[in-house]
Structures are given as C-alpha cells and as structure tokens.
Scaffold this active site. Structure first.
Site, PDB file in Angstrom:
ATOM      1  N   LYS A  73      -4.311  10.640   1.178  1.00  0.00           N
ATOM      2  CA  LYS A  73      -3.633  10.712   2.478  1.00  0.00           C
ATOM      3  C   LYS A  73      -3.903   9.368   3.148  1.00  0.00           C
ATOM      4  O   LYS A  73      -4.924   9.174   3.795  1.00  0.00           O
ATOM      5  CB  LYS A  73      -4.202  11.864   3.305  1.00  0.00           C
ATOM      6  CG  LYS A  73      -3.236  12.464   4.297  1.00  0.00           C
ATOM      7  CD  LYS A  73      -2.710  11.492   5.330  1.00  0.00           C
ATOM      8  CE  LYS A  73      -3.707  11.164   6.406  1.00  0.00           C
ATOM      9  NZ  LYS A  73      -3.233  10.095   7.323  1.00  0.00           N
ATOM     10  N   GLY A 106      -3.124  12.620  11.153  1.00  0.00           N
ATOM     11  CA  GLY A 106      -4.444  13.243  11.171  1.00  0.00           C
ATOM     12  C   GLY A 106      -4.394  14.723  10.824  1.00  0.00           C
ATOM     13  O   GLY A 106      -5.310  15.246  10.179  1.00  0.00           O
ATOM     14  N   GLU A 147     -17.312   6.456   4.706  1.00  0.00           N
ATOM     15  CA  GLU A 147     -17.457   5.017   4.940  1.00  0.00           C
ATOM     16  C   GLU A 147     -16.898   4.776   6.334  1.00  0.00           C
ATOM     17  O   GLU A 147     -15.683   4.792   6.535  1.00  0.00           O
ATOM     18  CB  GLU A 147     -16.663   4.259   3.855  1.00  0.00           C
ATOM     19  CG  GLU A 147     -17.226   2.906   3.558  1.00  0.00           C
ATOM     20  CD  GLU A 147     -16.795   1.889   4.585  1.00  0.00           C
ATOM     21  OE1 GLU A 147     -17.575   1.671   5.544  1.00  0.00           O
ATOM     22  OE2 GLU A 147     -15.714   1.330   4.451  1.00  0.00           O
ATOM     23  N   CYS A 183     -14.467  -2.954   8.942  1.00  0.00           N
ATOM     24  CA  CYS A 183     -15.662  -2.179   9.269  1.00  0.00           C
ATOM     25  C   CYS A 183     -16.918  -3.027   9.178  1.00  0.00           C
ATOM     26  O   CYS A 183     -17.866  -2.828   9.915  1.00  0.00           O
ATOM     27  CB  CYS A 183     -15.766  -0.973   8.351  1.00  0.00           C
ATOM     28  SG  CYS A 183     -15.640  -1.404   6.614  1.00  0.00           S
ATOM     29  N   GLU A 241     -18.231  -0.459  18.538  1.00  0.00           N
ATOM     30  CA  GLU A 241     -17.340  -1.161  17.615  1.00  0.00           C
ATOM     31  C   GLU A 241     -16.028  -1.470  18.339  1.00  0.00           C
ATOM     32  O   GLU A 241     -15.396  -0.571  18.882  1.00  0.00           O
ATOM     33  CB  GLU A 241     -17.067  -0.270  16.393  1.00  0.00           C
ATOM     34  CG  GLU A 241     -16.216  -0.946  15.344  1.00  0.00           C
ATOM     35  CD  GLU A 241     -15.967  -0.054  14.134  1.00  0.00           C
ATOM     36  OE1 GLU A 241     -15.654   1.135  14.311  1.00  0.00           O
ATOM     37  OE2 GLU A 241     -16.085  -0.556  13.002  1.00  0.00           O
TER      38      GLU A 241
HETATM   39  P1  NAD Z   1      -9.072   7.135  12.229  1.00  0.00           P
HETATM   40  O1  NAD Z   1     -10.443   7.336  11.794  1.00  0.00           O
HETATM   41  O2  NAD Z   1      -8.557   7.901  13.387  1.00  0.00           O
HETATM   42  O3  NAD Z   1      -8.042   7.437  11.020  1.00  0.00           O
HETATM   43  C1  NAD Z   1      -8.343   7.140   9.675  1.00  0.00           C
HETATM   44  C2  NAD Z   1      -7.633   8.136   8.773  1.00  0.00           C
HETATM   45  O4  NAD Z   1      -8.038   9.480   9.083  1.00  0.00           O
HETATM   46  C3  NAD Z   1      -6.117   8.143   8.917  1.00  0.00           C
HETATM   47  O5  NAD Z   1      -5.545   8.338   7.637  1.00  0.00           O
HETATM   48  C4  NAD Z   1      -5.859   9.344   9.814  1.00  0.00           C
HETATM   49  O6  NAD Z   1      -4.569   9.894   9.656  1.00  0.00           O
HETATM   50  C5  NAD Z   1      -6.901  10.315   9.320  1.00  0.00           C
HETATM   51  N1  NAD Z   1      -7.304  11.338  10.279  1.00  0.00           N
HETATM   52  C6  NAD Z   1      -7.284  11.303  11.626  1.00  0.00           C
HETATM   53  N2  NAD Z   1      -7.770  12.441  12.130  1.00  0.00           N
HETATM   54  C7  NAD Z   1      -8.104  13.238  11.080  1.00  0.00           C
HETATM   55  C8  NAD Z   1      -8.691  14.527  10.968  1.00  0.00           C
HETATM   56  N3  NAD Z   1      -9.029  15.250  12.030  1.00  0.00           N
HETATM   57  N4  NAD Z   1      -8.920  15.010   9.732  1.00  0.00           N
HETATM   58  C9  NAD Z   1      -8.614  14.300   8.631  1.00  0.00           C
HETATM   59  N5  NAD Z   1      -8.058  13.071   8.679  1.00  0.00           N
HETATM   60  C10 NAD Z   1      -7.816  12.530   9.896  1.00  0.00           C
HETATM   61  O7  NAD Z   1      -8.872   5.631  12.466  1.00  0.00           O
HETATM   62  P2  NAD Z   1      -7.830   4.980  13.453  1.00  0.00           P
HETATM   63  O8  NAD Z   1      -7.334   5.858  14.535  1.00  0.00           O
HETATM   64  O9  NAD Z   1      -6.813   4.430  12.612  1.00  0.00           O
HETATM   65  O10 NAD Z   1      -8.776   3.919  14.151  1.00  0.00           O
HETATM   66  C11 NAD Z   1      -9.637   4.315  15.208  1.00  0.00           C
HETATM   67  C12 NAD Z   1     -10.922   3.557  15.167  1.00  0.00           C
HETATM   68  O11 NAD Z   1     -11.587   3.830  13.933  1.00  0.00           O
HETATM   69  C13 NAD Z   1     -10.798   2.063  15.167  1.00  0.00           C
HETATM   70  O12 NAD Z   1     -10.735   1.541  16.435  1.00  0.00           O
HETATM   71  C14 NAD Z   1     -12.052   1.642  14.469  1.00  0.00           C
HETATM   72  O13 NAD Z   1     -13.113   1.538  15.350  1.00  0.00           O
HETATM   73  C15 NAD Z   1     -12.340   2.740  13.527  1.00  0.00           C
HETATM   74  N6  NAD Z   1     -11.957   2.418  12.148  1.00  0.00           N
HETATM   75  C16 NAD Z   1     -12.926   2.105  11.273  1.00  0.00           C
HETATM   76  C17 NAD Z   1     -12.580   1.786   9.985  1.00  0.00           C
HETATM   77  C18 NAD Z   1     -13.585   1.418   8.960  1.00  0.00           C
HETATM   78  O14 NAD Z   1     -13.225   0.833   7.944  1.00  0.00           O
HETATM   79  N7  NAD Z   1     -14.824   1.739   9.138  1.00  0.00           N
HETATM   80  C19 NAD Z   1     -11.264   1.786   9.590  1.00  0.00           C
HETATM   81  C20 NAD Z   1     -10.282   2.138  10.510  1.00  0.00           C
HETATM   82  C21 NAD Z   1     -10.660   2.462  11.789  1.00  0.00           C
END
Ligand code: NAD
Length: 474
Positions: A169, A202, A243, A277, A377
């Site tokens: 996903k 999500g 991660e 990250c 972050e």
């Molecule tokens: P997120 O964590 O919201 O989303 C990442 C993935 O999770 C996406 O595929 C999303 O559709 C999915 N997702 C969202 N809610 C979910 C749920 N309840 N259950 C299962 N899957 C779900 O990341 P984002 O909104 O794209 O970014 C938000 C913040 O996250 C950023 O500002 C950053 O700080 C952090 N981030 C960190 C990394 C990393 O590599 N550590 C990567 C992206 C974002």
C-alpha cells in the site's frame, strides 16, 4: 505514465480503476498546485481479495531468480521511475534519477547478494538439531511518499527473498513508482498473487494492517501512524516492523574539517527538501568553532535554490503537499516564537515562487533543548544549530528527545569516534560522512521504530524461526 498529467483523468492502472463507483482522491501537482490526476482508493473488498490471493502465493516461485530479474526490469525502467517520482512528490528530476532510483537498485542488489549467502536451515548441534527460517506469510507493506521507490525496494527485496508474498500500500501521494514496480514484478515472472499493489489512502492501509490473515506488517512513515498500525496488527498478534521518524544529530567536534563538515551537514539536512527520515537536522557544534560554523552554515544555506521538479540541476524541489508545507511553516514560526536565532531563510514561500510548495531553506542558531525545533521532526529544509562544551554534553544533547534513528559524528580522533558511537542511542552512526556499507542494516530505536531493513537483517525480519530437534539421518 504521461497520462497522469491530465487534471481529471484517472491514473492508468489495473482493471477496475476506471469504475466510477470507486472512491477517488484528487492528486495535486506540488509544483503548480493544479489538480493532476484522480487516484482510485481500495477498500475492504479489494483488500480481502488481495490477501486471499497473496495467501495462496506464499512460498511460490523461485525467489532469487525473480529478484534478479526484477532488478534488471527496474534498471530498464529507470527513466520511467524517475519521471513518476518527480511528478508525484516534486523531486528534482536529476535527484530522482541519481539518488531516488539508484538507491533502490543498490538496495535490491545488496539484498540479492545477502540472500545468496544465507541459509534457510542451519544445523545448531550434531544429531538432527536444526533451525529453519520460514516466510512469515503475507507481508503487508505500507510506505510513505518521501523516497517512494527506495522504501518499496527495501521492503520488497527483504520480503521476497524471505519467501513471503506481498501486498504493498504505497502512499497516496506517490503511487506512480509502485505501479511501475508492479509491472516490473510481472515482467520478472512473479506468480499470481505474489505481489499486489493496493492503491489507496490511510483507510486502505488501516484495513490492510488490521486484516487477520496477514503474517507480518512493515511500515515506514510517521510515528503516529506507526502506533496505529502496531495497534491494528497487534490486535491479531501480527508482528510489525516500524521505520519511523527522526531528529538526527550531527556532532561537529573542533578537530574536524569544519568547512567540509558544515557543507556536508547542511546538504544532509536539506537534500530531498528535508523530507528524509534520517536527515541530519540537528547540528551540534563544539563551542570553540561554533561562531564559525554558524556563519558557514548561513552562507551555505543561502547558496541552496529551489526549482521546478522537471528542471535539470542540483536545486531543491517543492514539498510534497500543502499539508507538508503548512507543517514546515508551523515549525519555522514555532522556532521564532521560542527565541531561536534565524540566520538563513525564514517563513513563507521561497523567493520567485507565487505557486507551489516551495519553502525557504532555513537555518536557526542558538537552538536550546527546550525549544520545539530541537525535538520535533520538521520534514523540511530547516536546520537547527546548538553549541556544546564537552564530549559528554554533546552525547547528552544528541540523545535528548524521543527519536533514535541516526547519529552523525565529525571528528578526526579514532578513540572519540568509538566512544561517541557507543554513547549515541540510535540505530545507525555515520562517522565523517562515510555512508553505510552495502547491505548494512537500516533502522532505529526508541520512537524511530524497531526492526531492520536491508541486507541479511532485512530478510530475516520477514522470516519466522522454527526449532527442530531429533531428526534421524536421511
Ligand atoms: P504518514 O505516516 O501519515 O503516511 C505514511 C503511509 O501510511 C501512507 O501510505 C499512508 O496512506 C499510510 N497511513 C496513514 N494512516 C494510516 C493508518 N491509520 N493505517 C495504516 N496506514 C496508514 O505520513 P505522511 O502523512 O505522508 O507524513 C506525515 C509526517 O510523517 C511527515 O511530516 C513526517 O514527519 C513523517 N514521515 C516520516 C517518514 C519516514 O521516513 N520516517 C516518511 C514519511 C513521513
């Protein structure tokens, strides 16, 4: 993939995507803010069907042969991948080509090399006592938008070599590379159900992570969503690899080559517009060289330019979305409120951009542990700088906060290199800018998650361990 430029066109994809009954998300071009495509969102029926197919595919196919062919297919589609990444999340095209795509190919090759050296059964004592490593089942893989191919490659490489079937996903904001990846997997001869991409948001991720028939979940993204996925999978006692985010410290001691360390440190924070990250977003500097380091960092930051994703060159691209841009602006405002000293950039859009999510590459000095910028972050091109007076204080400052992903250490003293590396509460330490070796484990501790990706660790993470004793000789 070019059809995705059409504002109201549905992203080309598997059969059923054009079904008008499917819920859809409007995708927005981060460089122009114009709608660019509609993404169909998968819901319960598609998730259930994908899991059922994936269950039948666990353990099928010649994994390493598929992985080897997959690498060839991806290498042949490099340019398509780079274009998709650049259009989806705003990565400048040259960065997408040289870093986003190449990092993924490197990880897949390293995983293949590691897999060739690994045993599926190891004898631990004479007399029929063995340990067998078996696939954990259906691997549910949920990835973010910031390194859209690299994160997929890390997870799929490990899960495939481990013998799992996979349901990916990808982030709703960067699905293009994942769809090409699925085509590559098919061209590589993956059996039916071995690898499925479920486009979605999500809610799709939540439905997948909470499905009782998955064997393992692996997530990269925010710490808050990581918690939700761990809870959803945990309800079924499904193990989860996480991660998550970071606020990694870069420790500059007075015996380092300061000009080089600052230049590299700024780049390591700003690259990918700060959306990594493991970004080195907290620079900690020995007091003796602090003033000089701040001046160098301010001058260096002023050299960084924002630019269009499609334009050639080493500039930074826009942030992925308005939400991300707003988040970055909130962090910059908070740093100003908390009394940090702005030495480069600042709030608002970068000069010359009336549209698009282009922040200003920003540096704050005199950031203290009490300030929000020290701990939170940002995920944007915003560097914080803090002085320290001793090695002990440097390590203590680096370990402040909840995250524990990476630590960067700049010192010419071999004994100090080892002491500081041992003292940092992180999953990865990099000394004097030398990157991790091929196949080295990637991952963090504390709120940065647990489990490791890449190399042998990334394969074992997707396996269960079976202890067998008392086997008679064949
Ligand atoms: P997120 O964590 O919201 O989303 C990442 C993935 O999770 C996406 O595929 C999303 O559709 C999915 N997702 C969202 N809610 C979910 C749920 N309840 N259950 C299962 N899957 C779900 O990341 P984002 O909104 O794209 O970014 C938000 C913040 O996250 C950023 O500002 C950053 O700080 C952090 N981030 C960190 C990394 C990393 O590599 N550590 C990567 C992206 C974002």
């Amino acid at each position: 993939m070019t059809a995705r430029r059409g504002g109201s066109a549905v992203l080309p994809g598997p059969a059923g995507w054009a079904d008008p009954e499917r819920p859809r998300l409007v995708l927005v071009d981060p460089a122009t803010e114009a709608p660019r495509a509609l993404l169909p969102l998968s819901r319960g029926a598609e998730v259930a069907e994908a899991v059922a197919r994936a269950r039948r595919a666990v353990g099928t196919g010649d994994r390493l042969a598929i992985l080897e062919r997959l690498i060839g297919e991806i290498e042949a589609r490099r340019e398509d991948m780079a274009q998709a990444i650049s259009q989806d999340m705003g990565s400048p095209i040259d960065f997408a080509r040289s870093k986003q795509v190449e990092a993924a190919c490197d990880h897949l090759r390293a995983t293949l090399n590691a897999a060739r050296t690994m045993e599926t059964v190891s004898e631990i004592a004479p007399g029929g006592h063995e340990v067998a490593y078996e696939p954990a089942g259906v691997a549910a893989l949920v990835t973010p938008w910031n390194w859209p191919l690299n994160q997929v490659a890390l997870k799929v490489g490990g899960a495939l070599a481990a013998g799992c079937s996979m349901i990916l996903k990808p982030s709703e904001l960067s699905t293009g590379a994942a769809l090409i990846f699925a085509e590559c997997m098919q061209a590589a001869g993956a059996p039916e159900g071995l690898f499925t991409v479920l486009a979605g948001d999500g809610e799709t991720g939540r439905l997948l992570a909470s499905h009782p028939d998955i064997g393992i979940a692996s997530f990269t993204g925010s710490t808050s969503v990581g918690r939700q996925i761990a809870a959803a999978a945990g309800a079924n006692l499904v193990p989860v690899l996480l991660e998550l985010g970071g606020k990694s410290a870069n420790l500059l001691f007075s015996d380092c080559d300061l000009a080089v360390a600052v230049k590299q440190g700024v780049a390591h924070c700003f690259r990918n517009s700060g959306q990594s990250c493991n970004a080195a977003s907290r620079m900690l500097v020995a007091r003796e060289v602090y003033g000089e380091a701040v001046a160098l960092a301010a001058a260096e930051a002023a050299e960084w330019r924002m630019g269009a994703p499609a334009a050639a060159g080493g500039h930074l691209g826009p942030l992925v979305s308005q939400a991300q841009h707003d988040r970055v602006q909130t962090h910059i405002e908070a740093a100003l409120e908390d009394g940090a000293r702005l030495v480069a950039g600042g709030p608002g859009r970068a000069e010359g951009f009336a549209r698009g999510w282009y922040p200003r590459p920003t540096v704050f000095a005199d950031v203290t542990p009490e300030m929000r910028l020290f701990r939170e972050e940002v995920f944007g091109p915003v560097l914080s700088i803090t002085p320290f007076d001793s090695e002990e204080e440097a390590v203590r400052l680096a370990n402040e906060g909840d995250y524990g992903l990476a630590g960067y250490v700049q010192t010419a003293d071999p004994a100090r290199q080892r002491r500081v590396a041992a003292g940092l509460k992180v999953g990865m330490v990099q000394i004097n800018g030398r990157s991790r070796a091929e196949g080295a484990p990637f991952g963090g501790v504390r709120q940065s998650g647990h489990g490791r990706e890449a190399g042998i660790w990334g394969i074992r993470a997707f396996q269960t361990v079976k202890s067998v004793s008392g086997l008679d000789p064949l």
